[in-house]
Scaffold this motif. Structure first.
Motif, PDB file in Angstrom:
ATOM      1  N   ASP A  73       0.934  -1.279   0.072  1.00 25.22           N
ATOM      2  CA  ASP A  73      -0.124  -0.099   0.056  1.00 25.22           C
ATOM      3  C   ASP A  73       0.890   1.247  -0.082  1.00 25.22           C
ATOM      4  OD1 ASP A  73      -1.856   2.082   0.327  1.00 25.22           O
ATOM      5  OD2 ASP A  73      -2.437   1.461   2.214  1.00 25.22           O
ATOM      6  N   THR A  83      -6.555   2.351   2.171  1.00 25.73           N
ATOM      7  CA  THR A  83      -5.527   1.762   3.136  1.00 25.73           C
ATOM      8  C   THR A  83      -6.323   1.007   4.188  1.00 25.73           C
ATOM      9  OG1 THR A  83      -4.106   3.609   3.078  1.00 25.73           O
ATOM     10  CG2 THR A  83      -4.086   2.393   5.306  1.00 25.73           C
ATOM     11  N   ARG A  99       2.856  -1.414   4.287  1.00 24.31           N
ATOM     12  CA  ARG A  99       2.564   0.024   3.946  1.00 24.31           C
ATOM     13  C   ARG A  99       3.785   0.851   3.798  1.00 24.31           C
ATOM     14  NH1 ARG A  99       0.285   4.266   1.960  1.00 24.31           N
ATOM     15  NH2 ARG A  99      -0.576   5.881   3.579  1.00 24.31           N
TER      16      ARG A  99
END
Length: 254
Positions: A73, A83, A99
């Protein structure tokens, strides 16, 4: 499993494009997914899909149908919905999630920032102050400021806003990155009193903050939304590349 099990790279940022190029060069199958909110986005190298998944259920379906090996992400810090969906889908499908979140900007000694929790609070502060406002929060948030008659707005966007606009405004269609000299000139020529910005972080648009500090322009800085604490978080493309390469399934034919 098939020979082309991909990493799903949720993108739309400069970091995502950089990472996609590195993964393609490393012969890692990758599909970059863009939300499609910009009419002519800068496309990364490699395979690209544009448009939403149809919510978290649609994202889970895509991951299973394509037998994805991992999710990265690398979306914008304010893209809170995708997200959250990525975190839920990763947990449901037991697929590793990374992330890649660029660090937020931090005010220095010369910065005159007022930090607010959200766009509505920024609009209230602008309404209270009035003056000449440089609005750099993107076209999706312009409508929050539409009811303010006490200020004049210079609104910088990539694509034209579809929401209502403030009574007193000028649209400036432009795409970064921006250099310090041009940002300094823009603020001076338009006699800007207040700059409104999301705390996006990164270097592509940081020059406006440096120029504001030099010229004594106040900044209303909108905080980032909270993110779910699922998966691993890194802050650089180097670390993201290392993470993908360390995943045992992120190889052709594995």
């Amino acid at each position: 499993m098939g020979a082309d099990r991909p990493v799903l790279l949720l993108g739309g940022t400069g970091e995502a494009r950089d990472l996609a190029a590195r993964l393609v060069a490393a012969d890692i199958p990758v599909v970059s997914s863009l939300a499609g909110r910009v009419a002519q986005p800068r496309l990364p190298v490699g395979e690209v899909r544009i448009g939403g998944f149809g919510g978290v259920d649609g994202l889970q379906t895509w991951l299973r149908e394509h037998d994805a090996t991992a999710i990265v992400d690398a979306t914008h810090p304010f893209a809170a919905t995708i997200t959250e969906h990525a975190a839920v889908a990763a947990h449901a499908t037991d697929i590793p999630l990374l992330r890649l979140a660029r660090p937020p900007w931090i005010a220095g000694p010369d910065d005159q920032w007022l930090t607010v929790p959200d766009m509505a609070a920024a609009a209230r502060e602008v309404g209270r102050r009035g003056g000449r406002v440089f609005l750099t929060t993107g076209r999706q948030d312009v409508g929050v400021f539409a009811g303010i008659d006490s200020a004049w707005f210079l609104i910088r966007v990539v694509d034209p806003p579809t929401a209502d606009l403030p009574t007193h405004h000028q649209l400036l269609r432009s795409r970064g990155p921006y250099d310090l000299d041009s940002e300094r000139t823009l603020l001076s020529d338009n006699q800007i009193d207040v700059l409104v910005s999301k705390n996006s972080g990164g270097e592509l648009t940081r020059a406006k903050l440096v120029a504001a500090a030099e010229l004594g322009v106040d900044v209303i800085m909108v905080q980032r939304p909270a993110e779910p604490g699922v998966g691993t978080t890194v802050h650089t493309v180097d670390d993201a590349e290392d993470w993908v390469l360390s995943q045992p399934t992120c190889r052709r034919g594995v």
